[in-house]
Design an enzyme around this catalytic site. Structure first.
Site, short mmCIF file in Angstrom:
data_model
loop_
_atom_site.label_atom_id
_atom_site.label_comp_id
_atom_site.label_asym_id
_atom_site.label_seq_id
_atom_site.Cartn_x
_atom_site.Cartn_y
_atom_site.Cartn_z
N GLY A 1 0.75 -1.09 -0.02
CA GLY A 1 -0.01 -0.02 -0.03
C GLY A 1 0.82 1.36 0.03
N CYS B 1 5.13 -6.28 1.60
CA CYS B 1 5.63 -4.68 1.67
C CYS B 1 4.89 -4.01 2.63
CB CYS B 1 5.34 -4.22 0.10
SG CYS B 1 6.05 -2.47 -0.12
N TYR B 2 3.88 -3.00 2.62
CA TYR B 2 3.22 -2.56 3.66
C TYR B 2 2.75 -3.59 4.62
CZ TYR B 2 0.09 0.47 6.19
OH TYR B 2 -0.54 1.07 7.32
N HIS C 1 7.78 -7.58 -4.18
CA HIS C 1 6.66 -8.13 -4.76
C HIS C 1 6.81 -8.92 -5.59
CE1 HIS C 1 4.41 -4.30 -3.58
NE2 HIS C 1 5.67 -3.73 -3.68
N GLU D 1 4.14 -10.60 -6.80
CA GLU D 1 2.93 -10.61 -7.94
C GLU D 1 3.46 -9.71 -9.23
OE1 GLU D 1 3.31 -8.95 -5.16
OE2 GLU D 1 2.36 -6.91 -5.42
N ASP E 1 -20.17 -9.96 -21.37
CA ASP E 1 -20.37 -9.93 -19.70
C ASP E 1 -21.70 -10.37 -19.56
OD1 ASP E 1 -17.60 -9.72 -19.72
OD2 ASP E 1 -18.01 -7.31 -19.21
N LYS F 1 -12.07 -11.35 -16.78
CA LYS F 1 -12.57 -11.43 -18.11
C LYS F 1 -12.29 -12.77 -18.69
CE LYS F 1 -14.55 -8.95 -21.56
NZ LYS F 1 -15.73 -8.20 -21.21
#
Ligand code: XMP
Length: 512
Positions: free
Chosen positions: A55, A82-83, A169, A171, A227, A368
């Site tokens: 964050g 991290c945060y 990170h 990710e 969708d 998606k």
């Protein structure tokens, strides 16, 4: 009950990527704001692990979000990124300090103890992506350091009790073994069985939708897009004829789209559609309007009126189904409330706010590509599933200047040629949207022995990840040539074709 991972979102721009990476490992994940109470997480018994995201804040900021006490007390594996790591350290008696400089970019991670399961299949030295200001300078009691970088002494830490903190990170793609690290946490530490897929999603949705809707009627606006089609198919699967679909033909759809959509729903899915041909009504309302925003507003307003009228005719409808997807939901979690309204309304092209219907959003936890898989599994044909995005105001914002029936008919034919030729070409996979625009310019041409004076048609063909930025596609000249000669030969009224070579920014994808 589905196994799940809970992600608490501390506002990082990467939170959606964490969710994404977890899904890629066939583990179901949900993102929640950090202040959520344990009781508000549905089926908490099925949670097998918690990730605290990064964050933008410092733990010393006045409004800094904290780790709720239930996270420490629930005994589940925890990974603070991290945060998320700094908040754990700060709250459990360690020390976080402002770093001298923000560390941003690649660093080399050196693992101190490779036997830790969290490092399974990760070499003792690898590249990781860092993005932080503050850093941990003292560990809480019981914690130990597992890995470091040149600048960060405590880059991976562990409580020895299934609680981990990492400064980098995992990710983002720049972290070479990020995916392995996340998988290790999910599989080795949390013991997820990695069996979440679209089939399981459909099964569990059946149960929850039946529970949510009971015997109530639910209405869904179809647009021809992926969708809304998948939302309707899923609801029909769950509650059958309690689902009422409304399909408003605003006359601004692609060539023959109104028939295609009706046929698919009727023949393939066996769903009855309440079809309203409002094409004349929309074109009348659009008469004389050239300003793009007024076009949009006029179409949005008229759509709401049509939708309300049709819903009233149905009578006794309690729920409104919407094809909200996960990226919208995550965005609205981070911005706490504000974005939610804008986004959800956007989905049906302007929602009837005063209808007092309860919302049902069965796709709100899917990305998606997952929606596409669910759609295919439910029997929707690939041509609906792999459709390119199409704007709510339809062809109206691809006709520059006033909209007339004649211009719409011309543009529909041009659009069909572009779509068909691109679908045949090798570059199709690269294309986010490819379409024709009818300019309001006329130019002189010559056909046979005759002078012509016709419209200029522009081609807009772009690649993009998310429509926020886009690049024009270097479509092979032969493909452009075929499109151009087919349009000029087959579409009466057009005698020139040009290719739009503007990226976004500075251009937008649509011309209006
Ligand atoms: P722009 O033109 O802003 O488009 O680069 C970005 C993406 O949004 C779509 N778009 C719209 N979709 N209503 C919609 O539902 C609209 O008014 C609208 N305007 C643009 C566009 O097709 C592209 O995918």
């Amino acid at each position: 009950m589905e196994e799940k991972l809970v992600i608490l979102d501390y506002g990082s721009q990467y939170t959606h990527l964490i969710a994404r990476r977890v899904r890629e490992q066939n583990v179901y994940s949900e993102v929640h704001p950090p202040e959520i109470a344990m009781e508000d997480i549905v089926d908490f018994d099925s949670v097998k692990g918690i990730i605290l995201s990064g964050g933008p804040m410092s733990v010393y900021d006045e409004e800094a979000p904290t780790v709720p006490s239930w996270v420490f007390e629930c005994g589940l594996p925890i990974l603070g990124i991290c945060y998320g790591m700094q908040a754990i350290v700060h709250q459990l008696g360690g020390k976080v300090e402002p770093g001298e400089a923000r560390e941003y970019g690649l660093a080399s991670l050196i693992i101190e103890d490779s036997t830790e399961t969290i490092f399974s299949q990760i070499p003792s030295q690898s590249s990781v992506w860092m993005s932080h200001g503050d850093k941990v300078v003292k560990l809480p009691p019981q914690f130990k350091s597992l890995a470091q970088t040149d600048n960060t002494e405590y880059c991976v830490i562990s409580s020895g009790n299934q609680m981990y903190g990492i400064q980098f990170h995992p990710e983002v793609n720049h972290t070479s073994y990020g995916e392995t690290f996340i998988t290790n946490f999910l599989v080795q530490v949390c013991k997820f069985s990695q069996n979440w897929d679209s089939g399981r999603f459909i099964e569990s949705s059946m149960v929850s939708l039946k529970e949510q809707l009971g015997a109530s009627k639910v209405v869904c606006a179809l647009s021809g897009g992926v969708d809304s089609a998948v939302t309707a198919a899923l609801l029909h699967h769950a509650v059958g004829d309690q689902l009422k679909c409304i399909f408003v033909n605003n006359g601004l759809l692609r060539l023959d789209e109104e028939n295609e959509v009706r046929e698919i729903f009727k023949d393939v899915l066996n769903v009855d559609i309440n079809y309203l041909d409002a094409s004349k009504r929309f074109i009348d309302k659009l008469q004389g309007i050239v300003d793009p925003e007024i076009k949009r507003k006029t179409i949005g307003y008229e759509f709401i009126k049509c939708f309300e009228e049709e819903t009233d005719k149905l009578g006794g409808v309690e729920f409104l189904a919407q094809g909200t997807l996960y990226p919208d939901v995550i965005e609205s979690v981070s911005t706490v409330g504000k974005a939610a309204v804008i986004k959800t309304h956007h989905n049906v092209g302007g929602l009837p706010e005063n209808m007092q219907l309860k919302l049902v959003e069965p796709l709100r936890y899917l990305f998606k590509d997952e929606v596409r898989k669910v759609g295919l599994e439910l029997g929707l044909p690939p041509n609906i599933i792999h459709r390119q995005p199409f704007p709510g105001p339809g062809l109206a914002i691809r006709i520059i200047g006033e909209i007339t029936k004649e211009k719409l008919d011309i543009l529909k034919l041009c659009d069909r040629i572009v779509t068909d030729e691109l679908a045949k070409s090798d570059c199709y996979e690269e294309i986010w949207q490819g379409f024709a625009v009818l300019t309001d310019s006329h130019t002189v041409g010559v056909m046979g022995d005759f002078r012509t004076y016709g419209y200029v048609c522009a081609l807009r063909i772009v690649s993009s990840e998310d429509a926020m930025t886009a690049n024009w596609v270097k479509v092979p000249y032969e493909v452009l040539e075929t499109i151009s000669s087919r349009i000029v030969n087959e579409v009466s009224g057009v005698n020139r074709v040009v290719y739009d070579i503007t990226n976004k920014p500075p251009g937008t994808i649509e011309w209006e």
